[in-house]
Design an enzyme around this catalytic site. Structure first.
Site, PDB file in Angstrom:
ATOM      1  N   ASP A   1      65.919  34.995  81.441  1.00 42.81           N
ATOM      2  CA  ASP A   1      64.518  34.604  81.400  1.00 42.81           C
ATOM      3  C   ASP A   1      64.502  33.081  81.292  1.00 42.81           C
ATOM      4  O   ASP A   1      65.534  32.448  81.031  1.00 42.81           O
ATOM      5  CB  ASP A   1      63.853  35.255  80.183  1.00 42.81           C
TER       6      ASP A   1
ATOM      7  N   ASP B   1      61.246  30.693  80.089  1.00 47.66           N
ATOM      8  CA  ASP B   1      60.495  30.181  78.944  1.00 47.66           C
ATOM      9  C   ASP B   1      60.912  30.882  77.660  1.00 47.66           C
ATOM     10  O   ASP B   1      60.886  32.108  77.577  1.00 47.66           O
ATOM     11  CB  ASP B   1      58.991  30.386  79.160  1.00 47.66           C
TER      12      ASP B   1
ATOM     13  N   ASP C   1      63.902  36.522  75.568  1.00 44.68           N
ATOM     14  CA  ASP C   1      63.334  36.348  74.226  1.00 44.68           C
ATOM     15  C   ASP C   1      62.143  37.240  73.971  1.00 44.68           C
ATOM     16  O   ASP C   1      61.515  37.149  72.912  1.00 44.68           O
ATOM     17  CB  ASP C   1      62.921  34.883  74.020  1.00 44.68           C
TER      18      ASP C   1
END
Length: 297
Positions: free
Chosen positions: A56, A58, A219
């Protein structure tokens, strides 16, 4: 490294170099320590030597959440919407969703509402102005060195993000990392973004990598649920958007508190032994990838 089409962001046909031989039979998620701390399962890390690591963006590679909130609020102000701006906590809670869905949620309207399209337009404009100039300083500790270490070990790198492809490409370029990644898949390149498995499956298809030879690093629960549905194992990082409790609910294969621990989980080798690439060497790896891509064009 796979040659990228700069217009579509799609990789050229064929598998990217760098994959290692498949592991012996019996490698599976069983005994991998679902939902548990990375350090608690160090003896099992020998089973985590992957050909492909999908990241991922961001909150995983780049500490952009604060900048994203600022950009959303600035975009809302530029739209001239009546009433108070969304609460910053509400904006932060939408990070990880595609832009249209995030704006629809914040405005309380359907995704087809014209205000959603205007919000997306304003956001993309202001993101270039407010976040991209800070990209390098927003990298999480150890990210350039860790990615360079993975590349040096022959691990192919990819990104699957809820950002539009153009924004992801621009952010990775501004951060000096773009040419390390063989494939970048954005939310606008799939019909069903995360947590649907389509983004992960598209990465696997483009690179010709079996799901059991790939791992997803993210995250949010969106990343982890996508990985599970696509048949990949996953590493949840605790320094991003979702809390440890939220991440545990999605049953990641490993949980990492630092990017060094991510590298340890991907390679199956203690990070102190693997992540020995210093800043100068990391820069050299990035520069070499840039030069190779430029020569291929």
């Amino acid at each position: 490294m796979t040659t990228m089409d700069p217009t579509t962001g799609r990789a050229a046909a064929g598998r990217a170099p760098g994959g290692r031989a498949a592991a012996a039979s019996g490698r599976s998620a069983e005994g991998a320590g679902l939902g548990s701390e990375l350090t608690e399962f160090a003896p099992d890390l020998a089973d985590s030597d992957f050909d492909l690591a999908v990241f991922d963006l961001d909150g995983t590679l780049v500490d952009t959440p604060r900048g994203i909130v600022e950009t959303f609020l600035a975009a809302y102000g530029a739209m001239g919407e009546p009433g108070p701006a969304p609460d910053p906590a509400a904006v932060r809670a939408t990070i990880g969703l595609p832009l249209e869905r995030a704006w629809a949620t914040l405005l309380g309207v359907p995704e087809t509402d014209p205000r959603v399209a205007e919000g997306v337009r304003q956001y993309l404009k202001l993101f270039r102005e407010l976040v991209l100039p800070r990209a390098r300083e927003l990298l999480f500790p150890g990210v350039p060195e860790g990615l360079a270490a993975l590349r040096a070990r022959g691990v192919t790198l990819a990104v699957a993000t809820s950002k539009f492809y153009a924004s992801a490409d621009a952010l990775l370029t501004a951060a000096g990392l773009r040419e390390l990644f063989a494939v970048v898949v954005g939310a606008d390149q799939v019909a069903h973004p995360k947590p649907h498995p389509e983004s992960g499956l598209l990465v696997l298809e483009r690179l010709g990598t079996p799901a059991d030879r790939a791992v997803m690093v993210g995250d949010t629960t969106h990343d982890l649920l996508m990985a599970r549905a696509a048949g990949m194992r996953s590493i949840a990082v605790t320094y991003g958007i979702h809390s440890r409790a939220e991440l545990a609910g999605a049953e990641p294969t490993w949980v990492a508190d630092t990017f060094d621990e991510v590298i340890e989980a991907v390679t199956g080798v203690a990070s102190a032994a693997v992540n020995t690439v210093d800043a100068a060497t990391a820069a050299a790896v990035v520069n070499a990838a840039n030069a190779a891509t430029a020569a291929a064009r």
